[in-house]
Design a protein around this motif. Structure first.
Motif, short mmCIF file in Angstrom:
data_model
loop_
_atom_site.label_atom_id
_atom_site.label_comp_id
_atom_site.label_asym_id
_atom_site.label_seq_id
_atom_site.Cartn_x
_atom_site.Cartn_y
_atom_site.Cartn_z
N GLY B 52 0.78 -1.31 0.16
CA GLY B 52 0.13 0.05 0.04
C GLY B 52 0.82 1.23 -0.11
N THR B 53 0.24 2.31 0.48
CA THR B 53 0.69 3.68 0.45
C THR B 53 0.43 4.32 1.53
N LYS B 54 1.80 5.16 2.01
CA LYS B 54 1.75 5.93 3.37
C LYS B 54 2.17 7.19 3.25
N GLN B 55 1.72 8.00 3.88
CA GLN B 55 2.44 9.53 3.63
C GLN B 55 2.58 10.13 5.11
N ASN B 56 3.84 10.83 5.22
CA ASN B 56 4.04 11.46 6.28
C ASN B 56 4.99 12.70 6.07
N GLY B 57 4.13 13.71 5.85
CA GLY B 57 4.58 14.94 5.62
C GLY B 57 5.27 15.20 4.20
N ARG B 58 6.29 15.58 4.03
CA ARG B 58 7.00 15.72 2.45
C ARG B 58 7.39 14.29 1.89
N LEU B 59 7.06 13.23 2.76
CA LEU B 59 7.44 11.84 2.29
C LEU B 59 6.37 11.00 2.22
N SER B 60 6.31 10.18 1.01
CA SER B 60 5.38 9.10 0.90
C SER B 60 6.04 7.87 0.44
N ALA B 61 5.48 6.52 0.61
CA ALA B 61 6.01 5.38 0.38
C ALA B 61 4.92 4.60 -0.42
N THR B 62 5.16 3.64 -1.36
CA THR B 62 4.36 2.68 -1.87
C THR B 62 4.93 1.41 -2.15
N THR B 63 4.44 0.61 -1.75
CA THR B 63 4.89 -0.83 -1.87
C THR B 63 3.86 -1.53 -2.78
N VAL B 64 4.36 -2.09 -3.63
CA VAL B 64 3.66 -3.06 -4.61
C VAL B 64 4.30 -4.53 -4.30
N ALA B 65 3.59 -5.29 -3.50
CA ALA B 65 4.22 -6.49 -3.10
C ALA B 65 4.11 -7.41 -4.26
N THR B 66 3.06 -7.41 -4.98
CA THR B 66 2.94 -8.59 -5.82
C THR B 66 4.03 -8.31 -7.11
N GLU B 67 4.50 -7.24 -7.28
CA GLU B 67 5.62 -6.79 -8.12
C GLU B 67 6.61 -6.68 -7.69
N ARG B 68 7.16 -6.81 -6.37
CA ARG B 68 8.39 -7.05 -5.59
C ARG B 68 9.13 -5.52 -5.70
N TYR B 69 8.49 -4.57 -5.31
CA TYR B 69 9.26 -3.25 -5.43
C TYR B 69 8.38 -2.39 -4.39
#
Lengths: 117, 111
Positions: B52-69
């Motif tokens: 999934g996706t998370k955001q914290n201020g100016r930073l955010s992250a996305t993990t697509v586990a099925t595509e391994r990145y």
């Protein structure tokens, strides 16, 4: 301030010395770790204590001896180290779901920079 | 065992620029964490993000586990963002609690 405190921050020792690194966590976590960070290498997990039991020892030389007297304190005793042991030693803690559970979110101390002459 | 590759290895930005850091992993994982190590060695956990996706201020992250990145986005970068960004994964197979770390992306943000 991460809630994990390491001392000393810097340590210089000869190959025949005995010294200890100390780590204390104030987060109520149930797992504590020692990592070694050397230049140009991934972080190396050395030891894991979960529920005060050592659950990981990744083929670390016996000149490194861990001690976990309770769930908040972790020591790394150093004896007859080699110059190649010079590195940044990082302590971390996490709250794991159970003894065999997934690693929780890791919180690190500031590290102890060790130089072996 | 599982391989973790981060790209780019080095990145130089002008203050205010945006960037995307990438973490590829070669097998299924239980969880993934992003860390920032400042120039003095302190490692700070940025995100615990197995999917999934998370955001914290100016930073955010996305993990697509099925595509391994996983991707780490830094927007409106500041000089204090300088340091090394690490991705670490816990493999689904094998011994739990052993995070496998990438070599990191070294970021320098110039004023």
């Amino acid at each position: 301030e991460t809630g994990v405190t390491q001392t000393p921050r810097h340590l210089v020792m000869g190959m025949t010395n005995k010294k200890s690194l100390k780590c204390e966590q104030h987060l109520g976590h149930n797992a504590m770790y020692w990592y070694k960070q050397s230049a140009k290498k991934p972080l190396e997990l050395m030891f894991v204590y979960n529920f005060k039991e050592q659950t990981e020892n990744n083929s670390v030389p016996s000149r490194f001896s861990p001690e976990c007297p309770n769930s908040s304190h972790l020591f790394l005793h150093l004896h007859t180290l080699q110059p190649e042991d010079s590195a940044l030693y990082l302590c971390a803690s996490s709250q794991d779901q159970d003894v065999e559970g997934n690693t929780g979110e890791l919180f690190f101390g500031e590290g102890s920079r060790l130089t072996v002459l | 065992g599982i391989q973790v590759e981060q790209s780019p290895p080095d990145l130089i930005l002008q203050e205010g620029a945006n960037s995307t850091l990438r973490c590829n992993f070669s097998d299924s994982v239980n969880n993934l964490q992003w860390f920032h190590q400042n120039p003095w060695g302190q490692l700070i956990n940025l995100f615990y993000i197995p999917s999934g996706t998370k955001q914290n201020g100016r930073l955010s992250a996305t993990t697509v586990a099925t595509e391994r990145y996983s991707l780490l986005y830094i927007s409106s970068s500041q000089t204090t963002d300088s340091g090394v960004y690490f991705c670490a994964v816990e493999p689904r197979a094998g011994n739990n609690r052993k995070l496998i770390w990438g070599l990191g992306t070294s970021l320098a943000v110039n004023p």
